[in-house]
Enzyme design. Structure first.
Site, PDB file in Angstrom:
ATOM      1  N   LEU A  54       0.838  -1.199   0.000  1.00 42.81           N
ATOM      2  CA  LEU A  54       0.000   0.000   0.000  1.00 42.81           C
ATOM      3  C   LEU A  54       0.869   1.245   0.000  1.00 42.81           C
ATOM      4  O   LEU A  54       1.711   1.399   0.865  1.00 42.81           O
ATOM      5  CB  LEU A  54      -0.872   0.001   1.255  1.00 42.81           C
ATOM      6  CG  LEU A  54      -1.826  -1.186   1.358  1.00 42.81           C
ATOM      7  CD1 LEU A  54      -2.580  -1.108   2.670  1.00 42.81           C
ATOM      8  CD2 LEU A  54      -2.769  -1.198   0.197  1.00 42.81           C
ATOM      9  N   PRO A  55       0.649   2.118  -0.968  1.00 46.48           N
ATOM     10  CA  PRO A  55       1.388   3.379  -1.015  1.00 46.48           C
ATOM     11  C   PRO A  55       0.854   4.338   0.048  1.00 46.48           C
ATOM     12  O   PRO A  55       0.456   5.458  -0.250  1.00 46.48           O
ATOM     13  CB  PRO A  55       1.116   3.891  -2.434  1.00 46.48           C
ATOM     14  CG  PRO A  55      -0.184   3.274  -2.838  1.00 46.48           C
ATOM     15  CD  PRO A  55      -0.301   1.976  -2.077  1.00 46.48           C
ATOM     16  N   CYS A  56       0.826   3.878   1.277  1.00 48.13           N
ATOM     17  CA  CYS A  56       0.253   4.687   2.356  1.00 48.13           C
ATOM     18  C   CYS A  56       1.015   6.001   2.497  1.00 48.13           C
ATOM     19  O   CYS A  56       0.514   6.954   3.069  1.00 48.13           O
ATOM     20  CB  CYS A  56       0.266   3.898   3.658  1.00 48.13           C
ATOM     21  SG  CYS A  56       1.594   2.711   3.752  1.00 48.13           S
ATOM     22  N   HIS A  57       2.204   6.067   1.941  1.00 53.33           N
ATOM     23  CA  HIS A  57       2.955   7.319   2.033  1.00 53.33           C
ATOM     24  C   HIS A  57       2.283   8.391   1.179  1.00 53.33           C
ATOM     25  O   HIS A  57       2.565   9.564   1.291  1.00 53.33           O
ATOM     26  CB  HIS A  57       4.399   7.084   1.584  1.00 53.33           C
ATOM     27  CG  HIS A  57       4.537   6.640   0.178  1.00 53.33           C
ATOM     28  ND1 HIS A  57       4.594   5.309  -0.177  1.00 53.33           N
ATOM     29  CD2 HIS A  57       4.606   7.349  -0.965  1.00 53.33           C
ATOM     30  CE1 HIS A  57       4.715   5.263  -1.511  1.00 53.33           C
ATOM     31  NE2 HIS A  57       4.713   6.477  -2.005  1.00 53.33           N
ATOM     32  N   VAL A  59      -0.882   8.836   1.403  1.00 51.67           N
ATOM     33  CA  VAL A  59      -2.075   9.190   2.169  1.00 51.67           C
ATOM     34  C   VAL A  59      -1.694  10.152   3.298  1.00 51.67           C
ATOM     35  O   VAL A  59      -0.872   9.825   4.135  1.00 51.67           O
ATOM     36  CB  VAL A  59      -2.722   7.939   2.760  1.00 51.67           C
ATOM     37  CG1 VAL A  59      -4.008   8.299   3.483  1.00 51.67           C
ATOM     38  CG2 VAL A  59      -2.989   6.921   1.662  1.00 51.67           C
TER      39      VAL A  59
END
Length: 108
Positions: A54-57, A59
DNA sequence: AAATTGACGGTTA
DNA sequence: GTAACCGCCAATT
């Protein structure tokens, strides 16, 4: 613990965030149909397994502030081409993307 | 079962 | 434009 179904929706959306763009927890929560579920999304991210990639960075919160305890997020975003303000906040005004702009969700 | 905390949001002062 | 307060939902202790 079936509630993770909601988190799954979050992961699905976050996964579709294009490079060089960012999304806010509230925006995602609203997309899922709950305007006040921002915290739920945030908590889901904290539990988000790295195995999902997940490219949570990409978000961030409504203020463009990056996640506390995760300083390298800014470095990752910078690598995507996202500009930062002097206060350390992302220029969401410029990099925010709506789910309308994301590829169609074929989960619902 | 109750109280506390947390990668937050929005509104009011 | 910045600062502070309240509100929301879920998970943990």
């Amino acid at each position: 613990m079936e509630q993770e179904n909601y988190a799954q929706r979050v992961y699905d959306v976050v996964k579709k965030i294009p490079s060089g763009k960012v999304m806010t927890y509230g925006q995602i929560a609203l997309y899922l149909g709950n305007p006040k579920y921002a915290r739920r999304v945030a908590r889901a991210m904290s539990h988000a397994p790295a195995a999902l990639r997940l490219p949570c960075h990409r978000v961030v919160n409504a203020g463009g502030g990056t996640a506390p305890g995760w300083p390298e997020q800014r470095t990752l975003l910078a690598g995507e081409g996202v500009a930062f303000k002097e206060n350390g906040c992302v220029d969401i005004r410029k990099y925010i993307v709506k789910m309308e702009d994301l590829p169609p969700n074929m989960n619902e």
